[in-house]
Write an enzyme that holds these catalytic residues in place. Sequence first.
Site, short mmCIF file in Angstrom:
data_model
loop_
_atom_site.label_atom_id
_atom_site.label_comp_id
_atom_site.label_asym_id
_atom_site.label_seq_id
_atom_site.Cartn_x
_atom_site.Cartn_y
_atom_site.Cartn_z
N GLN A 79 87.59 -77.41 25.55
CA GLN A 79 88.50 -78.72 25.54
C GLN A 79 87.77 -79.97 25.81
OE1 GLN A 79 91.54 -76.21 27.96
NE2 GLN A 79 92.71 -77.60 26.56
N ARG B 200 86.93 -76.88 38.63
CA ARG B 200 87.30 -75.43 37.75
C ARG B 200 86.65 -75.83 36.39
NH1 ARG B 200 92.34 -72.98 35.06
NH2 ARG B 200 91.24 -71.01 34.08
N HIS C 228 88.05 -68.71 28.77
CA HIS C 228 89.05 -69.75 28.61
C HIS C 228 89.39 -69.62 27.00
CE1 HIS C 228 91.60 -73.03 30.52
NE2 HIS C 228 91.92 -72.94 29.28
N ASN D 256 91.47 -66.78 31.61
CA ASN D 256 92.47 -67.80 31.75
C ASN D 256 93.71 -67.41 30.95
OD1 ASN D 256 93.61 -70.61 32.49
ND2 ASN D 256 93.64 -70.58 30.34
N GLU D 257 94.88 -67.32 31.63
CA GLU D 257 96.19 -67.37 30.82
C GLU D 257 96.14 -65.95 29.95
OE1 GLU D 257 97.63 -70.77 29.42
OE2 GLU D 257 98.11 -71.54 31.41
N ASN E 12 98.71 -70.49 36.82
CA ASN E 12 98.64 -71.95 36.11
C ASN E 12 100.38 -72.24 36.22
OD1 ASN E 12 95.91 -71.69 35.64
ND2 ASN E 12 96.09 -71.63 33.53
N TYR F 72 103.34 -74.82 35.22
CA TYR F 72 103.65 -76.11 34.61
C TYR F 72 105.25 -76.62 34.61
CZ TYR F 72 99.00 -76.70 32.77
OH TYR F 72 97.66 -76.74 32.70
N GLU G 288 96.05 -74.29 37.57
CA GLU G 288 96.26 -75.59 36.80
C GLU G 288 97.50 -75.90 37.11
OE1 GLU G 288 96.12 -74.89 32.59
OE2 GLU G 288 94.01 -73.94 32.64
N TRP H 241 95.37 -80.06 36.48
CA TRP H 241 95.13 -80.22 34.90
C TRP H 241 95.52 -81.61 34.37
CZ3 TRP H 241 92.05 -76.88 32.22
CH2 TRP H 241 91.95 -77.39 30.75
N GLU I 250 93.63 -80.78 23.24
CA GLU I 250 94.78 -79.99 23.70
C GLU I 250 94.95 -79.05 22.62
OE1 GLU I 250 96.19 -79.07 26.29
OE2 GLU I 250 98.19 -78.25 25.63
N TRP I 251 94.34 -78.00 22.36
CA TRP I 251 94.44 -76.70 21.29
C TRP I 251 95.13 -77.15 19.87
CZ3 TRP I 251 91.06 -73.85 23.12
CH2 TRP I 251 90.92 -73.77 24.71
N PHE J 266 96.80 -84.79 29.02
CA PHE J 266 96.84 -84.17 30.19
C PHE J 266 95.95 -84.90 31.48
CE2 PHE J 266 100.00 -80.65 30.00
CZ PHE J 266 100.06 -80.41 28.52
C1 GAL Z 1 97.21 -74.31 29.68
C2 GAL Z 1 95.66 -74.16 29.46
C3 GAL Z 1 95.04 -75.34 29.28
C4 GAL Z 1 95.74 -76.33 29.01
C5 GAL Z 1 96.89 -76.70 29.66
C6 GAL Z 1 97.94 -77.83 29.11
O1 GAL Z 1 98.04 -73.44 29.13
O2 GAL Z 1 95.21 -73.26 30.01
O3 GAL Z 1 93.83 -74.98 28.67
O4 GAL Z 1 95.46 -76.85 27.63
O5 GAL Z 1 97.80 -75.48 29.39
O6 GAL Z 1 98.72 -77.20 27.93
#
Ligand code: GAL
Length: 530
Positions: free
Chosen positions: A53, A109, A155, A200-201, A340, A342, A405, A454, A461-462, A470
């Site tokens: 990223q 991190r 990751h 990660n995740e 993580n 959100y 995160e 994060w 962002e993928w 973010f």
């Molecule tokens: C997480 C991920 C991060 C980042 C974040 C925000 O799922 O580990 O790489 O993209 O979400 O979407």
Amino acid sequence: MAHRRLQLAAVLALAAFAVAQARQISHLPDAPAMCPLEMRKNTRWGVATASYQVEGGWNLGGRTPSVWDTFSHAGFIKNNDTGDVACDMYHKYPQDFKLMRELGIKHYRFSFSWNRILPQGGKGTPVNPEGIAFYNSLINEMIANNIRPYATIFHWDLPQVLQDKYQGLIGEEFIADFVNYANVLFENFGDRIRDWMTFNEPWVTCVLQYGQGVFAPGIPMGDEGMYKCGHNLLRAHAKTYQLYHKVPQAKLDNVTFADAARGKVGIALNIEYLEPLTEAKEDVAAANYGLEKNLGWFADPLFFGDYPASLKSCAKDVLPSFTAEESKLLKGSLDFLGINFYTGKFAKGSATDKCSVETREQDVNGKDIGPLAESSWLRVVPWSFYKLLKYVQSRYDPKQIIITENGVSAPKEDSMSVQQAIRDDFRVNYYKGYLDYLCKAISEGVKVNTYFAWSFMDNFEWREGYSQRFGINHVDFDSPELTRTTKDSGKFLSKHFFRVGRGGGVGARRPGGRKPTKETPKAAKPAKQQ
Ligand code: GAL
């Protein structure tokens, strides 16, 4: 006279700058009410990123493609974005660590790019000296700035060669290759890194990368593939934990990695909190099953040695099982639990199907659970953080929790000017609310001692490319310098958390730095204390 005037002008300019600075800071809200200074001082507050990223340098220094290079080059990302350059941290890390230092950040991190370290991916293939040199410089620069490194081993950016060879995480060979890769990292960087996260995740890797195939490598493998991925991932994690803690290292005078570094191995699990939509029995059961299915899928084997009974019953046709030996190896195979976090949703169940979980973002009256971020999956639900943490502490009783995160994409930020984007009240409010509830949880005995926002800066962002931001630092992707500018959220966190929070644990450890404990085999030849 002219000289005098110049001096005066300089003094006035300085004064104006100071007033402007003070104004900028003074519009920031106070620290969250439930976060007393003492608690903020005793906790570690940092920022997170991940290799694909932020790094860029996709074809530099002997790096081969990862599945995300292939996926983005094939045009699967919004606006045809790629991680080829990203934030160019590959070149800009000295200035980034300087900025971290200025903001008072003492914990960072980051993740390693497997294909930069081992361009051919697998066991027995050559380690790339340029990749090792890059990460050595990165880590040393971090430490020189008094920033403690926390490393994620994986990751999501699998070397493409391993995807081609045995379908990546679907293949049984993945386990040995992952452990070999981890071993290379421990050997090369284990003297300076004390905090490791294997994955990660895992949920995202196995559901989005392999099950649904909406993330790289983009090949849908269905439920069977998804659970096979989880099974391999968990066994690779347990073996890595064992390697770190139990296997004496020849290169370290037969001391284990853990003993040499006084280090820890954990994992970063993602989870959305689920609140029952109503008090009806089936909604309560659905919320509970949802948490077991998404978090318990990974956390139960790590804490208890097996998948949750509910998952075994609902996914019985596709869920593999552990041997007694694997189960033993898995149970307790983490020194800390990374979370993580959100967002939260409502869960609705079915009176006739105990395996059904419908998630909703509105309550029974149609009221939103919280404001929507730029990301469609992310609503601002501060209280859900508290509820999730209480759930985790009571179900698993972890020795240590790290929030690996937490953060938000502010609506429409990508279409704003830099000046507009850095006034990110939406994100300031998000952090204020979530941290408030985190502190409440800590005050009630939830064992969080470290927290990462994060993200340090806007990044790739993928699937959404650079369209969802973010960062607590803005990145101007249109400027050739990829200029970073601190947002209000960064100033808010800096003032109340980064600057006041705990530091420490930075720098190299000496092999044999700690006496062997009962759990670790005695060093055949203990290193001399100098
Ligand atoms: C997480 C991920 C991060 C980042 C974040 C925000 O799922 O580990 O790489 O993209 O979400 O979407």
